[in-house]
Design an enzyme around this catalytic site. Structure first.
Site, PDB file in Angstrom:
ATOM      1  N   HIS A  27      11.497 -26.874 -46.398  1.00  0.00           N
ATOM      2  CA  HIS A  27      10.552 -26.449 -47.436  1.00  0.00           C
ATOM      3  C   HIS A  27      10.910 -27.106 -48.772  1.00  0.00           C
ATOM      4  CE1 HIS A  27      10.283 -22.443 -45.083  1.00  0.00           C
ATOM      5  NE2 HIS A  27       9.116 -23.040 -44.920  1.00  0.00           N
ATOM      6  N   LYS A  51       3.351  -8.110 -41.451  1.00  0.00           N
ATOM      7  CA  LYS A  51       4.666  -8.604 -41.038  1.00  0.00           C
ATOM      8  C   LYS A  51       5.753  -7.998 -41.908  1.00  0.00           C
ATOM      9  CE  LYS A  51       4.126 -13.156 -38.990  1.00  0.00           C
ATOM     10  NZ  LYS A  51       4.387 -14.580 -39.186  1.00  0.00           N
TER      11      LYS A  51
END
Length: 169
Positions: A27, A51
């Site tokens: 990332h 989530k």
């Protein structure tokens, strides 16, 4: 308002979206490369109510701010809903996404076409550095949970936070 925009200079903006639970070196590589191409890179941390993340949204934002501080042009914040709405609200014309493999391309192309159709926002695909082509936050968490060494896959501060969090379990 001060700075270039107050003087009528339009800054080139892009967004790097994701859940970043936690942010990995993969990332970070994409964000670093985007920060060289754009005046401002927004890192949008996705809130997914369905989530349960390992890190809270606030913890993710703090970690990302810490590991991107050296770039000087990265802004980090949470978002929920459509990414194109996030982009419209901030006058961001481009989404930057890393592609690890052909399988990523199939899904990301659909998303890019939908986003463009909804709002005109363009998506730029950046090939992932081969060093990180296998890397995902989920895989890092799984390996670390079973005692594997993931220190080379994460920024040092993130690795420390991950080890501390896993130690709490």
């Amino acid at each position: 308002m001060t700075g270039p925009e107050s003087e009528g200079i339009k800054l080139r903006r892009a967004v790097c979206p994701g859940s970043f639970d936690p942010i990995t070196n993969g990332h970070l590589d994409i964000i670093a490369r985007a920060s060289k191409l754009y005046d401002v890179v927004h890192v949008a941390v996705m809130i997914n109510q369905s989530k349960k993340g390992l890190f809270t949204i606030e913890e993710r934002i703090a970690l990302i701010r810490e590991v991107t501080a050296e770039f000087g042009n990265v802004e980090v914040e949470a978002f929920h809903g459509l990414l194109v709405d996030f982009c419209k609200q901030r006058d961001i014309p481009a989404i930057v996404k890393g592609l690890r493999a052909v399988s990523d391309f199939d899904y990301e192309l659909q998303m890019a076409q939908m986003n463009n159709g909804l709002s005109g926002v363009e998506t730029l695909f950046v090939p992932t550095n081969p060093t990180y082509s296998f890397l995902s936050s989920s895989l890092v968490k799984e390996v670390a949970t079973w005692g594997g060494d993931v220190s080379h896959l994460l920024p040092a501060a993130v690795h420390s936070a991950l080890m501390a969090r896993l130690g709490e379990r």
